[in-house]
Scaffold this motif. Sequence first.
Motif, PDB file in Angstrom:
ATOM      1  N   PHE A  61      -2.657   8.946   4.015  1.00  0.00           N
ATOM      2  CA  PHE A  61      -2.139   7.731   3.389  1.00  0.00           C
ATOM      3  C   PHE A  61      -2.466   6.533   4.267  1.00  0.00           C
ATOM      4  O   PHE A  61      -1.801   5.521   4.224  1.00  0.00           O
ATOM      5  CB  PHE A  61      -0.638   7.832   3.150  1.00  0.00           C
ATOM      6  N   GLY A  62      -3.521   6.710   5.094  1.00  0.00           N
ATOM      7  CA  GLY A  62      -3.873   5.636   6.005  1.00  0.00           C
ATOM      8  C   GLY A  62      -5.249   5.058   5.738  1.00  0.00           C
ATOM      9  O   GLY A  62      -5.730   4.253   6.523  1.00  0.00           O
ATOM     10  N   LEU A 120       0.565   7.332   7.173  1.00  0.00           N
ATOM     11  CA  LEU A 120       1.391   6.288   6.555  1.00  0.00           C
ATOM     12  C   LEU A 120       1.989   5.398   7.648  1.00  0.00           C
ATOM     13  O   LEU A 120       1.997   4.163   7.539  1.00  0.00           O
ATOM     14  CB  LEU A 120       2.512   6.920   5.718  1.00  0.00           C
ATOM     15  N   HIS A 123      -0.512   3.037   8.891  1.00  0.00           N
ATOM     16  CA  HIS A 123      -0.676   1.892   7.993  1.00  0.00           C
ATOM     17  C   HIS A 123       0.403   0.833   8.277  1.00  0.00           C
ATOM     18  O   HIS A 123       0.103  -0.349   8.398  1.00  0.00           O
ATOM     19  CB  HIS A 123      -0.612   2.345   6.538  1.00  0.00           C
ATOM     20  N   VAL A 241       0.682  -1.186   1.515  1.00  0.00           N
ATOM     21  CA  VAL A 241       0.642   0.280   1.512  1.00  0.00           C
ATOM     22  C   VAL A 241       0.108   0.830   0.187  1.00  0.00           C
ATOM     23  O   VAL A 241      -0.553   1.866   0.150  1.00  0.00           O
ATOM     24  CB  VAL A 241       2.049   0.844   1.806  1.00  0.00           C
ATOM     25  N   SER A 244      -3.419   2.170   0.177  1.00  0.00           N
ATOM     26  CA  SER A 244      -3.665   3.542   0.624  1.00  0.00           C
ATOM     27  C   SER A 244      -3.354   4.530  -0.496  1.00  0.00           C
ATOM     28  O   SER A 244      -4.052   5.530  -0.670  1.00  0.00           O
ATOM     29  CB  SER A 244      -2.801   3.864   1.841  1.00  0.00           C
ATOM     30  N   VAL A 245      -2.284   4.245  -1.242  1.00  0.00           N
ATOM     31  CA  VAL A 245      -1.889   5.123  -2.338  1.00  0.00           C
ATOM     32  C   VAL A 245      -2.966   5.119  -3.418  1.00  0.00           C
ATOM     33  O   VAL A 245      -3.326   6.157  -3.985  1.00  0.00           O
ATOM     34  CB  VAL A 245      -0.542   4.669  -2.918  1.00  0.00           C
TER      35      VAL A 245
ATOM     36  N   LEU B 216       9.654   3.872   2.103  1.00  0.00           N
ATOM     37  CA  LEU B 216       8.601   4.500   2.904  1.00  0.00           C
ATOM     38  C   LEU B 216       8.964   4.468   4.379  1.00  0.00           C
ATOM     39  O   LEU B 216       8.800   5.456   5.099  1.00  0.00           O
ATOM     40  CB  LEU B 216       7.264   3.801   2.669  1.00  0.00           C
ATOM     41  N   VAL B 220       9.480   7.694   6.643  1.00  0.00           N
ATOM     42  CA  VAL B 220       8.681   7.934   7.848  1.00  0.00           C
ATOM     43  C   VAL B 220       9.587   8.180   9.047  1.00  0.00           C
ATOM     44  O   VAL B 220       9.371   9.099   9.838  1.00  0.00           O
ATOM     45  CB  VAL B 220       7.736   6.739   8.101  1.00  0.00           C
TER      46      VAL B 220
END
Lengths: 366, 283
Positions: A61-62, A120, A123, A241, A244-245, B216, B220
């Motif tokens: 996800f990066g 993630l 990111h 973000v 990335s998705v 998110l 995380v």
Amino acid sequence: MNAVALRRTGRTLPIAAAVVLILLPWELSLANQSLYVQMGQYAIVAVGLSLLMGFAGQVSFGQGAFYLVGAYVAGVLATRYHWPTLATLALAPVATAAVAWVIGLPLLRLRGHYLAFATLAVHLIVLSLVFTWSGVTGGEIGLIGIPALKIGSSHPAGATYAAIVWAAVVAVALVSLALVGSRAGRALRAIAASERDAAATGIAVGAYKLRLFVLSAGYAGLAGGLFTYQLHYLSPDSFAVILSVQFVVMIAIGGMGSVYGAVFGAIAVTLLRHELSVLGTRPGMPLQAPKVLAIGVFGLILTVVVLFFPRGLLPALGDLTGRFRPQVAEIAPALPPMPVPGEAERAAELESLRGPTDAATREAGD
Amino acid sequence: MTAFLQYIVTGISDGAAYGLVGIGLVVVFRTTNALNFAQGVYAVVAGMTTSVLVLHMPLVLAAVLAIAIVTTIGGLMGLITIGIRGDTTPLTSLIVTLGLTLIAESCELLIFGDGPHSYAPIANHAWDVGGVLVQPQYVLLLGVTLVVTLGLNLLFRKTIVGNALVAASDSLRAARLVGIDTVTFGVVAFGLAAFLGALGGVLLTPLMPVAYDSDLNIAVNGFAAAAFGGLVSVPGALLGGIVLGMAENLVVGYVNPQYELTIALVIMLALIGWRARHEVSTA
């Protein structure tokens, strides 16, 4: 299947498609050219992610973060340090790959999906760094005054720039297809089929996964650099973000491990995103409509496609129509092991040597 | 010294919330082998729902209602992720829960808008313990988390249901063979995870307002906490959360608040990396 025939027809079509894709910009309107450039940039990222997901079985996800790193490396070096623009474009993928190597080194030794959350986090980190280092990156306001790309003495723009981007897509696709067909590609396929078995045959699973991750980041960095010289303006807003998705959505549509599928997914998602933003900004729509639509539709696609067409939407459609069947090499992970040449003949021979009673007993036993 | 203790106290309370989120991830992972990306959504939806309901009813009632709603949503997510196909791979589940996260975000935007939501803590005064200010909300958060951790640890270790939950993740087929309905257990696990996430959200929102895209970040941080215990240990996740919370607050206090998010996430990556080394050396 006769692999030779497949290979013969499988050559001319991609070459023709590549030529058309590179020459297409001159037929497009100015607005469509910029959309086309965006498709190309996304396609480059998607190809890398597709390989990573298909062969290393890891989801990142990066990719949006690597896209950002490539974009800012090119933009900052050209604007603040007055490097030659072409050199910054060449450095963008290298620097991005280096970042990925540092991140991937500890993480890819782990089984499971640590990489998904870690990327993630990456990111979120790079986004926050862009805001914090506003002296270099321009922070929230953005990096302005990025010079035009200069190749030799010319400044490619418009259709020429779009053609350059798509030439890069073709180059990335060729490198990826060559990789899939090489010794390393065979090792990667073994890893995709069973990590344990691959490790048992002496394949350095972690090292291969790491290399693939670094390669996919390098692709994203290149695409980011190309983004910089398209807009001449960078702002953190372009790298939320959701970006990335979006790349993961492209792979859900195009199918994991497929190079052509990734390009198709990138084109489809870019068009979809464009249509949704047109719809969301219509007069009378609520203020949040564009965001709600984009996020909601991507969420629906991910959920539905991954649950019902786990191999990807495009391969599933191909199964239905019998066309667009991906190359055997590309979807190997989803298929049973390839038959050894001559095995069928040998089996038939064996069968004919066996007595009839033998076959009858076997059938009864089944 | 007082400042240092203050950072530690605040860190422990933040960390307890991360721990609750992390424990939710552990519960789902132990039962279904899936990483639930939507774990942050539960905290956000619970916080937002409470912030709206509290305008019409007492806080406790609003919180209980919000937690019930979110637990139901969690169960539904489990049904979709695990139930529809029944044989989802971890990679598939991860992407499906990401899809569900996005759908949830989209609904939150429609219902609650894109601004941050919060409400008043249980008490506005703070106890002065030798110069260190301790808010009652911190104590509540930590207390609830400790009780939940102990309870879940007992559930997994001592009860038949808990053993069945773990057995399901050990080998799905073997669990089915001995008569465990893995789909039901998946749904129960997701519901339980949503309950924990909602609990964390309801307790933390007064200290840290939530917006539709906070999920998110929360997920995380929760993942970092869970990774500390190798994704399978309930007390490990709590400990991981507290380590992360304290480290974050110390960095904010002594280094530079601008780097809060960055440092927190770097600490998280370092935790996972450390865990990676550990796992490789023991494997």
